[in-house]
Design a protein around this motif. Structure first.
Motif, PDB file in Angstrom:
ATOM      1  N   GLU A   1      -9.029  10.521   8.599  1.00 14.11           N
ATOM      2  CA  GLU A   1      -9.055   9.714   7.557  1.00 14.11           C
ATOM      3  C   GLU A   1      -7.473   9.573   7.295  1.00 14.11           C
ATOM      4  O   GLU A   1      -6.901  10.557   7.075  1.00 14.11           O
ATOM      5  N   LEU A   2      -6.950   8.565   6.415  1.00 12.89           N
ATOM      6  CA  LEU A   2      -5.666   8.299   6.020  1.00 12.89           C
ATOM      7  C   LEU A   2      -5.730   8.031   4.538  1.00 12.89           C
ATOM      8  O   LEU A   2      -6.722   7.443   3.850  1.00 12.89           O
ATOM      9  N   ARG A   3      -4.684   8.780   3.807  1.00 11.65           N
ATOM     10  CA  ARG A   3      -4.826   8.475   2.418  1.00 11.65           C
ATOM     11  C   ARG A   3      -3.992   7.255   1.957  1.00 11.65           C
ATOM     12  O   ARG A   3      -2.831   7.041   2.599  1.00 11.65           O
ATOM     13  N   SER A   4      -4.626   6.463   1.539  1.00 12.78           N
ATOM     14  CA  SER A   4      -4.087   5.221   1.173  1.00 12.78           C
ATOM     15  C   SER A   4      -4.692   4.419  -0.089  1.00 12.78           C
ATOM     16  O   SER A   4      -5.642   4.685  -0.609  1.00 12.78           O
TER      17      SER A   4
ATOM     18  N   GLY B   1      -2.805  -7.617   7.794  1.00 13.29           N
ATOM     19  CA  GLY B   1      -3.634  -7.836   6.644  1.00 13.29           C
ATOM     20  C   GLY B   1      -4.098  -6.310   6.021  1.00 13.29           C
ATOM     21  O   GLY B   1      -3.264  -5.718   5.432  1.00 13.29           O
ATOM     22  N   THR B   2      -5.133  -5.839   6.266  1.00 11.26           N
ATOM     23  CA  THR B   2      -5.593  -4.540   5.789  1.00 11.26           C
ATOM     24  C   THR B   2      -5.716  -3.396   6.703  1.00 11.26           C
ATOM     25  O   THR B   2      -6.172  -2.604   6.482  1.00 11.26           O
ATOM     26  N   THR B   3      -5.169  -3.844   7.843  1.00 13.38           N
ATOM     27  CA  THR B   3      -5.137  -2.973   9.056  1.00 13.38           C
ATOM     28  C   THR B   3      -4.000  -2.393   9.275  1.00 13.38           C
ATOM     29  O   THR B   3      -3.033  -3.238   9.551  1.00 13.38           O
ATOM     30  N   LEU B   4      -3.766  -0.822   9.555  1.00 14.11           N
ATOM     31  CA  LEU B   4      -2.498  -0.327   9.760  1.00 14.11           C
ATOM     32  C   LEU B   4      -2.897   0.249  11.322  1.00 14.11           C
ATOM     33  O   LEU B   4      -3.660   0.953  11.704  1.00 14.11           O
ATOM     34  N   THR B   5      -1.698  -0.071  12.044  1.00 10.17           N
ATOM     35  CA  THR B   5      -1.556   0.280  13.576  1.00 10.17           C
ATOM     36  C   THR B   5      -0.430   1.241  13.662  1.00 10.17           C
ATOM     37  O   THR B   5       0.647   0.914  13.196  1.00 10.17           O
TER      38      THR B   5
ATOM     39  N   TYR C   1       0.854  -1.138   0.026  1.00  4.44           N
ATOM     40  CA  TYR C   1      -0.154   0.071   0.112  1.00  4.44           C
ATOM     41  C   TYR C   1       0.983   1.243   0.076  1.00  4.44           C
ATOM     42  O   TYR C   1       1.864   1.254   0.573  1.00  4.44           O
ATOM     43  N   GLU C   2       0.379   2.395  -0.780  1.00  6.97           N
ATOM     44  CA  GLU C   2       1.149   3.698  -0.697  1.00  6.97           C
ATOM     45  C   GLU C   2       0.277   4.382   0.153  1.00  6.97           C
ATOM     46  O   GLU C   2      -0.874   4.450   0.126  1.00  6.97           O
ATOM     47  N   ILE C   3       0.769   4.921   1.514  1.00  4.39           N
ATOM     48  CA  ILE C   3       0.237   5.562   2.296  1.00  4.39           C
ATOM     49  C   ILE C   3       0.950   6.863   2.857  1.00  4.39           C
ATOM     50  O   ILE C   3       2.039   7.093   2.520  1.00  4.39           O
TER      51      ILE C   3
ATOM     52  N   GLU D   1      -7.839  -0.465   3.002  1.00 11.67           N
ATOM     53  CA  GLU D   1      -8.678  -0.544   1.712  1.00 11.67           C
ATOM     54  C   GLU D   1      -9.417   0.909   1.584  1.00 11.67           C
ATOM     55  O   GLU D   1      -9.543   1.332   0.312  1.00 11.67           O
ATOM     56  N   SER D   2     -10.106   1.271   2.659  1.00 11.06           N
ATOM     57  CA  SER D   2     -10.983   2.582   2.526  1.00 11.06           C
ATOM     58  C   SER D   2     -10.286   3.921   3.125  1.00 11.06           C
ATOM     59  O   SER D   2     -10.631   5.034   2.759  1.00 11.06           O
ATOM     60  N   GLY D   3      -9.194   3.760   4.007  1.00  7.89           N
ATOM     61  CA  GLY D   3      -8.517   4.828   4.572  1.00  7.89           C
ATOM     62  C   GLY D   3      -9.330   5.404   5.872  1.00  7.89           C
ATOM     63  O   GLY D   3      -8.998   6.495   6.612  1.00  7.89           O
TER      64      GLY D   3
END
Length: 527
Positions: free
Chosen positions: A521-524, A495-499, A474-476, A510-512
């Motif tokens: 919200e996160l840009r991802s 997985g798809t969770t950033l901590t 992922y680019e975040i 996936e959604s930010g």
């Protein structure tokens, strides 16, 4: 350099160029809930207070102890003052009689001596000089409007006293000082979550287990970034000696307890292959000559030191017996539970703050219930008013149950910060529907015109999310949307969770969407 532990986050640093007392704490804090562990009352506090310099990292009462500062610390000691946006810390110290202050600049190396303070030149230190840097954190979530860490070098040895601060950028320190010889930092919990939440016991235990491990993971992340030779786990845990709170101590094999002790963390370091961990208790002294020479001496035989932790329940029981009169005396200072209805006083306290904080009130976004014995009051943030409940209103999305004597005490004392008085005491219960609300706790921390103006303005500033990093496909954005931590250092993807391990906040990649709180919200995007 000689460093003596004086308990919790407190240290006495002795050099040939002068001595510094850091964060001395002795007296019970937060409505007599927190007490230093192990016991530090037998130390010679008059001798410890006979210093050249005083450093108080921030206004948390387990770092800023007015009684100890007033009664034992020389008033002509020079205060090394962090670079904070509001002057509350200086005002409190001035009220205690301190008059000499060195106002530092955030993350700038200064050279101090009897002659004063100046930006540090590249030239070697002269006799009587020290190089220092105070890393100041100024977000509303950092302590009571500010937290900080102190770096001290005598030219041979460099110590980084991080206490319970959470710096987001170590580069200025490394650029200015190079290698750090010894690192003092928090590893244990200092919060009320999840113990006070009205949730099922099993759920609470699971949340506690996650919180316990995240705290130690964050500590290890900082240890890797700092890269010091020696590591001292400090700034916790406190001990809870009141009968009502004794279950909060980590002395009964509860994996969901968020207050692990020093021995637990040192074992965690060993499991992860990290050497250099040092156990210090009040009165322990470490002598250092750079990273090459280190000796550690305790104030009692090694077997007695070990017994504090191996027979922890018995040690706490003995402390509780000895401290019972002290805690009873503190409770006697509380306001009476009975009195006039609390609604008028709460309106007078909160409504002027609500009127000045549109961004924070809108961020909270819903009414909050405050249950105080038989009286319920509603903090209606959308309408900016404090009112009685409306019939049929139902359960509030966020609510607190607090004993009326505690609310009457903070109102009587015109307390500007309920977070670092009521909430850290753990003498309340709460519930919520949905995620943690950062804006709500910021509001409770900023109950003065000056604080709320700063906090509202801070949230109004756009966070820098222009830089990007790549993690796990992922680019975040590089900077955490919460408090700007560098996610290349603090981010962990599962997985798809950033901590973000700085504060444990989480996002769906996936959604930010922020999974921890409203907004942020996160840009991802997938690579």
């Amino acid at each position: 350099m000689q460093i003596t532990s004086v308990g919790h986050a407190g240290f006495h640093i002795r050099t040939e160029a002068g001595s510094i007392l850091c964060d001395p704490w002795v007296n019970p804090a937060y409505f007599a809930s927190w007490v230093p562990f192990p016991d530090n009352t037998s130390l010679d506090w008059d001798a410890l207070g006979d210093v050249d310099y005083l450093y108080v990292s921030h206004l948390h009462k387990d770092h800023f102890d007015p009684g100890t500062l007033r009664d034992h610390v020389r008033k002509d000691a020079t205060v090394l003052l962090p670079d904070y946006p509001v002057p509350d810390l200086r005002r409190e110290l001035e009220a205690l009689g301190f008059t000499k202050f060195y106002e530092t600049t955030d993350s700038v190396k200064h050279r101090i001596s009897e002659a004063g303070i100046r930006d540090a030149p590249d030239a070697p230190l002269e006799p009587g000089e020290l190089d220092i840097m105070i890393i100041a954190m100024r977000a509303p979530a950092d302590g009571p409007i500010g937290d900080s860490g102190l770096v001290v070098s005598d030219g041979e040895t460099t110590v980084f006293n991080m206490n319970d601060a959470r710096p987001i950028d170590m580069d200025p320190m490394h650029d200015a000082f190079g290698h750090i010889d010894i690192h003092l930092l928090q590893f244990s919990g200092a919060i009320w979550y999840p113990m006070v939440y009205d949730i099922p016991k099993k759920t609470k235990a699971n949340f506690g287990k996650q919180k316990r491990q995240r705290g130690m993971d964050r500590c290890r992340s900082y240890i890797e970034q700092v890269g010091a030779t020696w590591i001292v786990p400090s700034a916790g845990p406190p001990v809870f000696l009141d009968d009502e709170l004794r279950s909060l101590n980590d002395d009964h094999g509860d994996e969901g307890n968020i207050f692990p002790d020093q021995q637990v963390f040192l074992e965690q370091l060993r499991i992860h292959g990290r050497d250099g961990g040092l156990l210090m208790i009040p009165g322990s002294v470490v002598d250092l000559a750079g990273s090459e020479k280190m000796t550690l001496a305790h104030p009692m035989p090694e077997a007695e030191v070990e017994a504090i932790f191996t027979n922890k329940a018995a040690y706490i029981e003995d402390m509780a017996r000895r401290f019972a009169p002290v805690i009873a005396a503190e409770k006697a200072k509380w306001a009476p539970a009975e009195g006039e209805p609390l609604l008028p006083a709460l309106k007078a306290k909160f409504e002027p703050i609500m009127a000045q904080s549109d961004l924070i009130c809108d961020g909270i976004g819903y009414p909050v219930g405050l249950v105080m014995g038989d009286e319920t009051v509603v903090l209606d943030f959308p309408k900016r008013i404090v009112r009685e409940p409306v019939e049929g209103e139902g359960k509030y999305r966020y609510g607190f149950r607090i004993a009326p004597e505690i609310v009457r005490t903070v109102l009587r004392d015109d307390e500007p910060d309920w977070v670092n008085t009521i909430f850290l005491s753990t003498r309340f219960t709460t519930w919520r529907v949905g995620g943690y609300n950062e804006f709500l706790y910021t509001f409770f921390k900023c109950l003065t015109d000056e604080r709320i103006a700063y906090a509202d303005g801070w949230f109004a500033e756009a966070h820098d999310d222009t830089a990007s990093i790549e993690m796990s496909g992922y680019e975040i954005q590089r900077r955490c949307p919460h408090l700007k931590a560098d996610l290349s250092k603090f981010g962990v993807v599962d997985g798809t969770t950033l901590t973000c391990n700085l504060h444990g906040w989480q996002w769906d990649l996936e959604s930010g969407r922020c999974k921890t709180s409203k907004g942020h919200e996160l840009r991802s995007s997938k690579v």
